[in-house]
Design a protein around this motif. Structure first.
Motif, PDB file in Angstrom:
ATOM      1  N   PHE A   1     -50.971  98.311  57.805  1.00 23.72           N
ATOM      2  CA  PHE A   1     -51.116  98.518  56.196  1.00 23.72           C
ATOM      3  C   PHE A   1     -49.973  99.002  55.532  1.00 23.72           C
ATOM      4  CE2 PHE A   1     -52.172 101.309  52.764  1.00 23.72           C
ATOM      5  CZ  PHE A   1     -53.306 100.683  52.117  1.00 23.72           C
ATOM      6  N   CYS A   2     -49.204  99.705  56.095  1.00 25.54           N
ATOM      7  CA  CYS A   2     -47.918 100.165  55.506  1.00 25.54           C
ATOM      8  C   CYS A   2     -46.848  99.218  55.111  1.00 25.54           C
ATOM      9  CB  CYS A   2     -47.290 101.281  56.285  1.00 25.54           C
ATOM     10  SG  CYS A   2     -48.044 102.876  56.336  1.00 25.54           S
TER      11      CYS A   2
ATOM     12  N   PRO B   1     -44.212 105.882  57.955  1.00 27.19           N
ATOM     13  CA  PRO B   1     -43.910 106.935  56.987  1.00 27.19           C
ATOM     14  C   PRO B   1     -42.958 106.557  56.145  1.00 27.19           C
ATOM     15  CG  PRO B   1     -43.349 107.799  59.228  1.00 27.19           C
ATOM     16  CD  PRO B   1     -44.017 106.408  59.437  1.00 27.19           C
ATOM     17  N   ILE B   2     -41.909 106.191  56.555  1.00 22.75           N
ATOM     18  CA  ILE B   2     -40.938 105.479  55.487  1.00 22.75           C
ATOM     19  C   ILE B   2     -41.267 104.594  54.700  1.00 22.75           C
ATOM     20  CG2 ILE B   2     -38.603 104.415  55.624  1.00 22.75           C
ATOM     21  CD1 ILE B   2     -37.509 105.923  57.850  1.00 22.75           C
ATOM     22  N   LEU B   3     -42.026 103.558  55.182  1.00 20.87           N
ATOM     23  CA  LEU B   3     -42.407 102.489  54.357  1.00 20.87           C
ATOM     24  C   LEU B   3     -43.554 103.147  53.258  1.00 20.87           C
ATOM     25  CD1 LEU B   3     -43.079  99.492  56.757  1.00 20.87           C
ATOM     26  CD2 LEU B   3     -41.174  99.698  55.177  1.00 20.87           C
TER      27      LEU B   3
ATOM     28  N   TYR C   1     -51.738  91.358  50.976  1.00 24.74           N
ATOM     29  CA  TYR C   1     -53.122  91.838  50.886  1.00 24.74           C
ATOM     30  C   TYR C   1     -53.744  91.493  52.188  1.00 24.74           C
ATOM     31  CZ  TYR C   1     -53.111  93.250  46.115  1.00 24.74           C
ATOM     32  OH  TYR C   1     -53.187  93.981  44.839  1.00 24.74           O
ATOM     33  N   SER C   2     -53.329  90.531  52.983  1.00 23.18           N
ATOM     34  CA  SER C   2     -53.951  90.122  54.107  1.00 23.18           C
ATOM     35  C   SER C   2     -53.432  91.108  55.183  1.00 23.18           C
ATOM     36  CB  SER C   2     -53.552  88.613  54.551  1.00 23.18           C
ATOM     37  OG  SER C   2     -54.324  87.631  53.806  1.00 23.18           O
ATOM     38  N   ASP C   3     -52.212  91.507  55.297  1.00 24.64           N
ATOM     39  CA  ASP C   3     -51.763  92.548  56.019  1.00 24.64           C
ATOM     40  C   ASP C   3     -52.682  93.842  55.745  1.00 24.64           C
ATOM     41  OD1 ASP C   3     -49.817  91.018  57.201  1.00 24.64           O
ATOM     42  OD2 ASP C   3     -48.449  91.763  55.868  1.00 24.64           O
TER      43      ASP C   3
ATOM     44  N   ALA D   1     -45.857  97.931  51.646  1.00 25.77           N
ATOM     45  CA  ALA D   1     -44.195  97.817  51.222  1.00 25.77           C
ATOM     46  C   ALA D   1     -43.844  96.421  50.837  1.00 25.77           C
ATOM     47  CB  ALA D   1     -43.518  98.268  52.527  1.00 25.77           C
ATOM     48  N   LYS D   2     -44.556  95.569  51.553  1.00 25.71           N
ATOM     49  CA  LYS D   2     -44.424  94.047  50.936  1.00 25.71           C
ATOM     50  C   LYS D   2     -44.894  93.856  49.441  1.00 25.71           C
ATOM     51  CE  LYS D   2     -45.311  90.802  55.000  1.00 25.71           C
ATOM     52  NZ  LYS D   2     -46.200  89.934  55.294  1.00 25.71           N
TER      53      LYS D   2
END
Length: 473
Positions: free
Chosen positions: A191-192, A450-452, A246-248, A196-197
């Motif tokens: 999800f992260c 967490p960074i993302l 969105y798929s991720d 980010a993407k």
């Protein structure tokens, strides 16, 4: 409400996960259903009735098909399903388009109604249709409990923007699924990455594209040739990063609660043919048309003329599925032409090193057709990319835009490749016998999500933060 909004991240998703993980197992599906209906109603409460109604129709027809004793009645119920679902999709998505074209040709009707397109109707319509078809083919059993089928059609992870999840993929997991710490971690991580993407890369590429490719023929004519190329390159990056993000996020959220959705994108920009591109791009849509349109028409096991007919039907429908506008139809025909050329003319005649270049160029111009619903604007950009009708070859604003965003464009380009995935696999492989690699892998796994997440939230706050700002010239 969208996945990349702060209210979704810190109110809706957090509330859903806390309640879901704490509540007794027998109530988990009902919690997911309630949250899914709230999520869908957020964007248009009145269209929740449409989603529930289509699901009820599919539930009814599927049960009737399963319990029917003769083939004729099964066909009638299957026809009823198609009429209801495709009829509603046609009305909401295509009625205005057809009336506008009819009005342009014959002058009637005098007034074209304003029909609002319900959110996600293309996705849940195809999901429900595939469900009933699979019951008709006796590949799956009909779901006897209505609200469980409603859970399948309305799951907020994928109801709005896909992927198109086949019922057989989640049929067992609706009633029998478990979640462990690995599922939660992998779900959060995925999800992260998707967040980010979307929030950092796709949104930033969209800003470049929108600033260089302004609406209106006059604005496009005032742009330079390189400005059009750079703007469309940014759009090409944006559309992949946006869709795949969105798929991720959907796959990640599903994993957090025990659903395992299939992959929907497989690095399409590394493809070496147009056919290979479509094996990697929006896989759930491609397989839907393959299994429910192309193969039933005869697939490739027929004469050359019928193969061409079958492909033409599929690609006309693929174009129409993406939107009610002529450019989407042209986009489908455009890909049909190249797929036919690859199948019957080109074959393996393109030298190896040039295959990737050829594919990227075809895809690039495909996105030009996809972007512009105005045929006048489309024409300006297509000829402008070849230096015709522009303000010149380049300009100072284009050079400044490129240099200011060079690291963003490079990083976005790398994000379209499996480089990060490859590095992770190398660390896993060497980590089994090298303590240093194992430590690097574990540290990376802990800090990347967490960074993302932090960078994504900063990018979403006011849409003014750009982490690449510190690396600009």
């Amino acid at each position: 409400m969208v996945f990349s909004s702060l209210i979704f991240l810190f109110v809706f998703l957090v509330s859903n996960l806390i309640i879901y993980l704490l509540i007794d197992k027998k109530y988990k599906n009902k919690v997911l259903l309630i949250f899914s209906l709230i999520f869908y109603a957020w964007g248009g409460p009145k269209y929740l009735i449409l989603l529930v109604g289509e699901t009820f129709a599919s539930w009814f027809f599927a049960l009737k098909i399963q319990h029917s004793k003769n083939k004729r009645s099964r066909k009638l119920y299957m026809l009823g399903e198609c009429i209801v679902l495709l009829g509603l999709l046609g009305y909401f998505k295509y009625a205005v388009f057809f009336m506008e074209n009819f009005q342009a040709l014959f002058g009637v009707p005098d007034v074209i109604p304003n029909i609002v397109l319900p959110i996600g109707i293309s996705f849940y319509t195809f999901q429900l249709l595939s469900y009933v078809v699979d019951v008709y083919r006796r590949e799956i059993h009909a779901q006897p409990v209505f609200w469980k089928l409603l859970l399948y059609s309305s799951l907020f992870h994928q109801c709005i923007a896909g992927p198109i999840v086949r019922y057989e993929t989640v049929a067992d997991e609706i009633d029998n699924r478990t979640v462990n710490q690995t599922d939660i971690y992998m779900g959060v991580r995925r999800f992260c990455i998707g967040l980010a993407k979307k929030s950092i890369l796709a949104n930033s590429c969209a800003e470049i594209a929108d600033s260089l490719i302004l609406p209106g023929s006059d604005a496009l004519a005032s742009q330079s040739t390189l400005g059009l190329w750079l703007g469309m390159f940014a759009y090409m990056l944006q559309i992949y990063l946006d869709f795949s993000a969105y798929s991720d996020m959907a796959i990640g959220m599903g994993r957090m609660v025990g659903f395992h959705y299939l992959e929907n994108f497989n690095y399409p920009y590394i493809a070496k043919s147009v056919q290979d591109f479509w094996r990697r791009w929006h896989i759930s849509l491609s397989t839907f048309f393959r299994d429910y349109v192309y193969i039933p028409l005869g697939g490739s096991r027929c004469s050359k003329e019928k193969i061409i007919r079958n492909m033409a039907v599929v690609w006309f429908l693929t174009g129409m599925w993406h939107g009610a506008s002529w450019n989407y139809i042209f986009w489908g025909i455009y890909y049909l032409i190249f797929l036919l050329l690859e199948r019957f003319v080109i074959g393996d005649k393109i030298p190896g090193p040039l295959k990737h270049v050829y594919t990227l160029l075809v895809v690039f111009f495909g996105w030009v057709i996809f972007k512009f619903e105005s045929l006048g604007e489309l024409g300006h950009v297509l000829i402008g990319l070849f230096g015709i009708g522009t303000s010149g070859f380049t300009g100072m604003d284009v050079g400044t835009m490129f240099l200011s965003n060079i690291f963003l464009l490079l990083f976005a380009s790398v994000a379209c490749t499996p480089l990060g995935k490859t590095i992770r696999q190398i660390l896993i492989r060497y980590g089994t016998r090298n303590p240093v690699s194992f430590m690097v892998f574990n540290i990376t796994e802990m800090i990347v999500p967490p960074i993302l997440l932090i960078l994504s939230v900063l990018a979403l706050i006011g849409n003014s933060y750009n982490p690449f700002l510190y690396f600009q010239f």
